[in-house]
Scaffold this motif. Structure first.
Motif, PDB file in Angstrom:
ATOM      1  N   ARG A  28       0.594  -1.311  -0.010  1.00 37.78           N
ATOM      2  CA  ARG A  28       0.083   0.428   0.160  1.00 37.78           C
ATOM      3  C   ARG A  28       1.015   1.045   0.004  1.00 37.78           C
ATOM      4  NH1 ARG A  28      -3.887  -1.660   4.962  1.00 37.78           N
ATOM      5  NH2 ARG A  28      -4.037  -3.136   4.849  1.00 37.78           N
ATOM      6  N   ASP A  31      -0.145   6.287   3.420  1.00 37.33           N
ATOM      7  CA  ASP A  31      -0.464   7.441   4.170  1.00 37.33           C
ATOM      8  C   ASP A  31      -0.792   7.171   5.680  1.00 37.33           C
ATOM      9  OD1 ASP A  31      -3.816   6.828   5.130  1.00 37.33           O
ATOM     10  OD2 ASP A  31      -3.722   5.425   3.704  1.00 37.33           O
ATOM     11  N   ASP A  33      -2.810   8.185   7.697  1.00 35.44           N
ATOM     12  CA  ASP A  33      -3.660   7.888   8.909  1.00 35.44           C
ATOM     13  C   ASP A  33      -4.279   6.009   8.958  1.00 35.44           C
ATOM     14  OD1 ASP A  33      -4.911  10.281   9.029  1.00 35.44           O
ATOM     15  OD2 ASP A  33      -6.150  10.413   7.668  1.00 35.44           O
ATOM     16  N   SER A  34      -3.951   5.399   7.550  1.00 32.94           N
ATOM     17  CA  SER A  34      -3.651   4.230   7.540  1.00 32.94           C
ATOM     18  C   SER A  34      -2.465   3.635   8.157  1.00 32.94           C
ATOM     19  CB  SER A  34      -3.432   3.449   5.982  1.00 32.94           C
ATOM     20  OG  SER A  34      -4.625   3.524   4.936  1.00 32.94           O
ATOM     21  N   GLN A  86       6.773  12.043  -1.052  1.00 35.29           N
ATOM     22  CA  GLN A  86       6.579  12.268   0.399  1.00 35.29           C
ATOM     23  C   GLN A  86       7.519  12.320   1.693  1.00 35.29           C
ATOM     24  OE1 GLN A  86       4.623   7.938  -0.140  1.00 35.29           O
ATOM     25  NE2 GLN A  86       2.925   8.553   0.819  1.00 35.29           N
ATOM     26  N   ALA A  89       6.549  12.274   4.836  1.00 35.76           N
ATOM     27  CA  ALA A  89       6.580  10.943   5.267  1.00 35.76           C
ATOM     28  C   ALA A  89       8.343  10.564   5.721  1.00 35.76           C
ATOM     29  CB  ALA A  89       5.812   9.526   4.485  1.00 35.76           C
TER      30      ALA A  89
END
Length: 135
Positions: A28, A31, A33-34, A86, A89
């Motif tokens: 995945r 993100d 939230d996940s 990103q 992150a």
């Protein structure tokens, strides 16, 4: 009457029908939230910080695909972070370069590799996502 080609096809098809099922872990895009939800649930997590131009990332990718297909990692949540796109992150995980792999069990970081392309080292890191192999 079966031709040689038809016979070979039938034998191959029959042999694959009895093969063990593959446990492909879903990869995945990261993100926040996940990731937070997976941590809160105490799940095993792998974060791979990669870049398309990174040679070490390209070497890690097939090794990770092979290892994460093993049954013991069927519950693993595998996030990918794009090093170029990103940056929040990348900073969150403290990654100074692509090809950084970070393992977690829930909120606890259990291990990290940077630019390592050795199958045994990557396997050892993945093992640290399993509660019985913490450490």
């Amino acid at each position: 009457m079966l031709s040689r080609r038809s016979l070979v096809f039938a034998v191959v098809a029959a042999s694959t029908a009895f093969a063990a099922p593959a446990f492909a872990v879903e990869t995945r895009p990261f993100d926040a939230d996940s990731f937070a939800a997976a941590q809160e649930a105490g799940r095993p997590i792998l974060v791979a910080i990669h870049a398309s131009w990174c040679p070490d990332c390209q070497k890690q990718k097939p090794i990770l695909s092979e290892l994460t297909a093993q049954p013991e990692f069927k519950d693993l949540i595998y996030f990918t972070v794009d090093f170029d796109n990103q940056q929040d992150a990348v900073k969150f995980f403290g990654a100074g370069r692509p090809s950084t792999l970070v393992a977690f069990i829930g909120k606890t970081e259990t291990g990290r590799l940077v630019a390592d392309t050795e199958r045994s080292a990557i396997a050892a890191l993945l093992a640290k996502t399993r509660p019985d192999n913490r450490g």
